[in-house]
Design an enzyme around this catalytic site. Structure first.
Site, PDB file in Angstrom:
ATOM      1  N   LYS A 196       9.578   6.727   0.236  1.00 46.77           N
ATOM      2  CA  LYS A 196      10.349   5.733  -0.021  1.00 46.77           C
ATOM      3  C   LYS A 196      11.103   4.952   0.302  1.00 46.77           C
ATOM      4  CE  LYS A 196       7.493   2.636  -1.492  1.00 46.77           C
ATOM      5  NZ  LYS A 196       6.439   1.867  -1.233  1.00 46.77           N
ATOM      6  N   TYR A 254       7.907  11.197  -3.134  1.00 42.28           N
ATOM      7  CA  TYR A 254       7.135   9.906  -3.938  1.00 42.28           C
ATOM      8  C   TYR A 254       8.917   9.286  -3.610  1.00 42.28           C
ATOM      9  CZ  TYR A 254       7.081   5.477  -5.100  1.00 42.28           C
ATOM     10  OH  TYR A 254       7.188   3.539  -5.545  1.00 42.28           O
ATOM     11  N   THR A 258      11.213   0.555  -3.888  1.00 40.85           N
ATOM     12  CA  THR A 258      11.270   0.591  -5.740  1.00 40.85           C
ATOM     13  C   THR A 258      13.060   1.453  -5.587  1.00 40.85           C
ATOM     14  OG1 THR A 258      10.464   2.378  -7.149  1.00 40.85           O
ATOM     15  CG2 THR A 258      10.371   3.709  -4.927  1.00 40.85           C
ATOM     16  N   ASP A 259      13.236   1.059  -7.075  1.00 40.69           N
ATOM     17  CA  ASP A 259      14.247   1.464  -7.187  1.00 40.69           C
ATOM     18  C   ASP A 259      15.088   2.823  -7.296  1.00 40.69           C
ATOM     19  OD1 ASP A 259      12.824   2.573  -9.644  1.00 40.69           O
ATOM     20  OD2 ASP A 259      14.138   1.758 -10.961  1.00 40.69           O
ATOM     21  N   GLU A 260      13.718   4.083  -7.340  1.00 36.59           N
ATOM     22  CA  GLU A 260      13.726   5.032  -6.676  1.00 36.59           C
ATOM     23  C   GLU A 260      14.542   5.734  -5.966  1.00 36.59           C
ATOM     24  OE1 GLU A 260      10.670   8.419  -8.323  1.00 36.59           O
ATOM     25  OE2 GLU A 260      10.185   6.565 -10.108  1.00 36.59           O
ATOM     26  N   ALA A 300       0.768  -1.421   0.089  1.00 35.51           N
ATOM     27  CA  ALA A 300      -0.188  -0.047   0.403  1.00 35.51           C
ATOM     28  C   ALA A 300       0.948   1.752   0.058  1.00 35.51           C
ATOM     29  CB  ALA A 300      -1.198   0.032   0.859  1.00 35.51           C
TER      30      ALA A 300
HETATM   31  P1  NAD Z   1      -1.321   1.701  -6.819  1.00 36.46           P
HETATM   32  O1  NAD Z   1      -1.051   2.768  -7.168  1.00 36.46           O
HETATM   33  O2  NAD Z   1      -1.419   0.739  -8.206  1.00 36.46           O
HETATM   34  O3  NAD Z   1      -1.684   0.666  -5.672  1.00 36.46           O
HETATM   35  C1  NAD Z   1      -1.791   1.344  -4.283  1.00 36.46           C
HETATM   36  C2  NAD Z   1      -2.968   0.771  -3.467  1.00 36.46           C
HETATM   37  O4  NAD Z   1      -2.159   0.900  -2.164  1.00 36.46           O
HETATM   38  C3  NAD Z   1      -4.353   1.109  -3.779  1.00 36.46           C
HETATM   39  O5  NAD Z   1      -4.640  -0.238  -4.356  1.00 36.46           O
HETATM   40  C4  NAD Z   1      -4.549   1.693  -2.676  1.00 36.46           C
HETATM   41  O6  NAD Z   1      -5.529   1.455  -2.223  1.00 36.46           O
HETATM   42  C5  NAD Z   1      -3.471   1.509  -1.688  1.00 36.46           C
HETATM   43  N1  NAD Z   1      -3.068   2.066  -0.967  1.00 36.46           N
HETATM   44  C6  NAD Z   1      -2.997   3.387  -1.057  1.00 36.46           C
HETATM   45  N2  NAD Z   1      -3.111   4.273   0.506  1.00 36.46           N
HETATM   46  C7  NAD Z   1      -3.762   3.450   1.278  1.00 36.46           C
HETATM   47  C8  NAD Z   1      -3.809   3.270   2.964  1.00 36.46           C
HETATM   48  N3  NAD Z   1      -3.252   4.543   3.203  1.00 36.46           N
HETATM   49  N4  NAD Z   1      -4.308   3.167   3.288  1.00 36.46           N
HETATM   50  C9  NAD Z   1      -3.678   1.280   2.653  1.00 36.46           C
HETATM   51  N5  NAD Z   1      -4.284   1.035   1.185  1.00 36.46           N
HETATM   52  C10 NAD Z   1      -3.618   2.563   0.864  1.00 36.46           C
HETATM   53  O7  NAD Z   1       0.711   0.898  -6.752  1.00 36.46           O
HETATM   54  P2  NAD Z   1       1.340   0.071  -7.166  1.00 36.46           P
HETATM   55  O8  NAD Z   1       2.116   0.872  -8.527  1.00 36.46           O
HETATM   56  O9  NAD Z   1       0.660  -1.119  -7.262  1.00 36.46           O
HETATM   57  O10 NAD Z   1       2.801  -0.315  -6.910  1.00 36.46           O
HETATM   58  C11 NAD Z   1       2.443  -0.870  -5.566  1.00 36.46           C
HETATM   59  C12 NAD Z   1       4.100  -1.292  -4.486  1.00 36.46           C
HETATM   60  O11 NAD Z   1       4.921  -0.953  -5.513  1.00 36.46           O
HETATM   61  C13 NAD Z   1       4.318   0.812  -4.254  1.00 36.46           C
HETATM   62  O12 NAD Z   1       4.765   0.717  -2.817  1.00 36.46           O
HETATM   63  C14 NAD Z   1       5.298   1.185  -4.855  1.00 36.46           C
HETATM   64  O13 NAD Z   1       5.839   1.677  -3.994  1.00 36.46           O
HETATM   65  C15 NAD Z   1       6.074  -0.428  -5.260  1.00 36.46           C
HETATM   66  N6  NAD Z   1       6.507  -0.190  -6.302  1.00 36.46           N
HETATM   67  C16 NAD Z   1       5.498   0.349  -7.904  1.00 36.46           C
HETATM   68  C17 NAD Z   1       6.825  -0.115  -9.286  1.00 36.46           C
HETATM   69  C18 NAD Z   1       5.595   0.177 -10.683  1.00 36.46           C
HETATM   70  O14 NAD Z   1       6.736   0.513 -11.391  1.00 36.46           O
HETATM   71  N7  NAD Z   1       4.013   0.406 -10.290  1.00 36.46           N
HETATM   72  C19 NAD Z   1       7.610  -0.666  -8.656  1.00 36.46           C
HETATM   73  C20 NAD Z   1       8.401  -0.832  -8.017  1.00 36.46           C
HETATM   74  C21 NAD Z   1       7.681  -0.640  -6.280  1.00 36.46           C
HETATM   75  O1  DAU Z   2      11.381   3.051 -10.833  1.00 33.10           O
HETATM   76  C1  DAU Z   2       9.552   2.482 -10.468  1.00 33.10           C
HETATM   77  C2  DAU Z   2       8.942   3.035 -10.314  1.00 33.10           C
HETATM   78  O2  DAU Z   2       8.282   3.545 -11.148  1.00 33.10           O
HETATM   79  C3  DAU Z   2       7.769   3.543  -9.499  1.00 33.10           C
HETATM   80  O3  DAU Z   2       8.004   3.131  -7.955  1.00 33.10           O
HETATM   81  C4  DAU Z   2       6.302   3.972  -9.656  1.00 33.10           C
HETATM   82  O4  DAU Z   2       5.498   3.808  -8.164  1.00 33.10           O
HETATM   83  C5  DAU Z   2       5.979   4.298 -10.679  1.00 33.10           C
HETATM   84  O5  DAU Z   2       5.274   5.025 -10.264  1.00 33.10           O
HETATM   85  C6  DAU Z   2       7.508   4.524 -11.173  1.00 33.10           C
HETATM   86  O6  DAU Z   2       7.562   5.940 -11.577  1.00 33.10           O
HETATM   87  P1  DAU Z   2       7.901   6.544 -12.997  1.00 33.10           P
HETATM   88  O7  DAU Z   2       7.687   7.901 -12.499  1.00 33.10           O
HETATM   89  O8  DAU Z   2       8.873   6.190 -13.769  1.00 33.10           O
HETATM   90  O9  DAU Z   2       6.639   5.950 -14.437  1.00 33.10           O
HETATM   91  P2  DAU Z   2       5.684   6.708 -15.340  1.00 33.10           P
HETATM   92  O10 DAU Z   2       4.933   6.290 -15.693  1.00 33.10           O
HETATM   93  O11 DAU Z   2       5.060   8.032 -14.396  1.00 33.10           O
HETATM   94  O12 DAU Z   2       6.852   7.978 -16.279  1.00 33.10           O
HETATM   95  C7  DAU Z   2       7.515   6.471 -16.923  1.00 33.10           C
HETATM   96  C8  DAU Z   2       8.578   8.139 -17.354  1.00 33.10           C
HETATM   97  O13 DAU Z   2       7.663   8.743 -18.157  1.00 33.10           O
HETATM   98  C9  DAU Z   2       8.866   8.951 -16.873  1.00 33.10           C
HETATM   99  O14 DAU Z   2      10.437   9.154 -17.184  1.00 33.10           O
HETATM  100  C10 DAU Z   2       8.559   9.609 -16.976  1.00 33.10           C
HETATM  101  C11 DAU Z   2       8.062  10.025 -18.994  1.00 33.10           C
HETATM  102  N1  DAU Z   2       6.017  10.201 -18.575  1.00 33.10           N
HETATM  103  C12 DAU Z   2       5.289  10.183 -17.410  1.00 33.10           C
HETATM  104  C13 DAU Z   2       4.584  10.634 -18.111  1.00 33.10           C
HETATM  105  C14 DAU Z   2       2.998   9.623 -16.253  1.00 33.10           C
HETATM  106  C15 DAU Z   2       6.349  11.070 -19.313  1.00 33.10           C
HETATM  107  O15 DAU Z   2       7.038  11.869 -20.805  1.00 33.10           O
HETATM  108  N2  DAU Z   2       4.598  11.438 -19.919  1.00 33.10           N
HETATM  109  C16 DAU Z   2       3.876  11.156 -19.260  1.00 33.10           C
HETATM  110  O16 DAU Z   2       2.482  10.941 -18.981  1.00 33.10           O
END
Ligand code: NAD
Ligand code: DAU
Length: 349
Positions: free
Chosen positions: A161, A157, A131-133, A83
């Protein structure tokens, strides 16, 4: 029956993980703890919601009493914590929401686990999905993030994290909480909220809307199919070393603009349009503030120690993903309408 709490199970990655765990482990009761923000959607779990080993609990991780009550009730054997507020652009608009959920929420879960497991930590696992960020930004062509890379977050963000990762380690070092952490690269696949690059652009291509490329589109991201991330979490949860960190990534770097051109070609083809015709939708816009140039994960520890490798080639994963969004317009409409749309619009007004 073992009780496993998965937080954020109604979100993008969480729903894939819940599905995997519910189907693979009938001997586990999977408790999905989610407050259902704009990003959490129970429609993501329609196919497993009636399974006898699945329970949904609507609760906010920022509410310690609510979390503690659930921990007291279920006495979980394991926690997998996903979450979070996850979108970098939103964190730039509202950093406080990110500190609340990602830092305070994680701290609440750690404390509830500590109280529930005091004196009986053996065999328990608190797994924090990160996350790698947190590692910051790499130069073009300049190496990879390893588990030893110094934390250097730039966005609210990634700072939130990073802070949550530090709290998880602090609970291990101070109280002996049996923790595991993984740091993964960018995920793609079905059920991702269409504010993130890949689903947003597929949807916009379909509807002939502009494709807003930040800056010059030169930023590099390392993309992993979401089901491969869920598989890695399952493996680390069961076989990873307590106290350890694992990087997860598929050695699959793409410059944004090159990835966007691939997306355009595949989407055009699947829509029966001349391939590349949607390139006219590319619109260069103001860059994201503090935009990290490049992420690239070295996941060789996970490969060497636990034998993990991604199962899908990128071309195959992208084809599947584009097809899924084109065939699930109803899902896209649902998550961007009604309460979801209201929340979404408020953020961007
Ligand atoms: P997402 O935004 O799709 O989902 C987040 C979920 O958490 C949702 O279901 C939301 O309702 C729930 N949530 C948010 N706030 C909450 C709260 N206060 N209490 C209970 N539930 C809550 O996120 P995601 O992309 O699936 O990412 C999931 C995890 O993985 C995160 O911790 C994110 O940092 C990490 N992560 C994401 C990515 C990516 O590329 N999306 C990559 C690496 C790590
Ligand atoms: O690296 C892991 C992370 O990847 C996770 O921890 C985050 O939760 C997840 O959101 C993601 O972060 P990014 O910022 O890399 O993802 P996003 O899809 O927002 O953007 C990907 C790349 O594309 C980034 O360089 C920004 C660019 N971008 C994004 C959007 C939404 C655009 O150029 N235009 C856009 O409209």
């Amino acid at each position: 029956m073992k009780n496993i709490i998965i937080t954020g199970g109604a979100g993008f990655i969480g729903s894939h993980l819940v599905r995997l765990m519910v189907n693979k482990y009938p001997e586990y009761r999977i408790i999905n703890l989610d407050t259902l923000t704009y990003a959490g959607n129970l429609a993501n779990l329609k196919d497993i919601e009636d399974k006898p080993n699945y329970v949904f609990e609507k609760a906010d991780i920022c509410d310690f009493e609510a979390v503690n009550t659930l921990f007291t009730h279920y006495r979980p054997d394991g926690v997998i914590h996903l979450a979070a507020e996850s979108h970098v652009d939103r964190s730039i608009k509202d950093p406080f929401a990110f500190a609340r959920t990602n830092v305070l929420g994680t701290l609440n879960l750690l404390q509830a686990a500590k109280l529930a497991w005091e004196g009986k930590m053996a065999g328990k696992v608190f797994y924090h999905v990160s996350t790698d960020e947190v590692y910051g930004s790499l130069e073009a062509g300049g190496g990879f993030f390893s588990e030893e890379t110094k934390y250097d977050p730039h966005s609210p963000y990634s700072a939130s994290k990073a802070s949550s990762d530090h709290f998880v380690r602090a609970y291990h070092d101070t109280y002996g909480l049996p923790v595991k952490i993984s740091n993964c690269s960018n995920n793609y696949g079905s059920y991702q909220f269409p504010e993130k690059l890949i689903p947003l652009f597929i949807n916009n291509i379909r509807h002939n809307k502009p494709l807003p490329v930040y800056g010059k589109g030169e930023n590099v991201r390392d993309w992993l199919f979401v089901e491969d991330h869920a598989g890695a979490i399952d493996l680390i949860f069961h076989q990873g070393k307590v106290g350890d960190t694992y990087n997860i990534g598929g050695f699959n770097e793409w410059k944004n603009i090159d990835l966007i051109r691939v997306l355009i070609r595949v989407t055009d083809r699947l829509l029966g349009r001349p391939e590349g015709s949607s390139e006219k939708l590319i619109t260069y816009v103001t860059d994201r503030a503090g935009h990290d140039l490049r992420y690239a994960i070295d996941s060789s520890k996970l490969h060497k120690e636990l034998g993990w490798s991604p199962s899908l080639q990128f071309e195959e994963g992208i084809e599947k993903t584009v097809k899924w969004y084109l065939e699930n317009q109803e899902w896209l409409d649902q998550v961007t309408s009604g309460v979801y749309r209201d929340y979404y619009q408020k953020m961007y007004e």
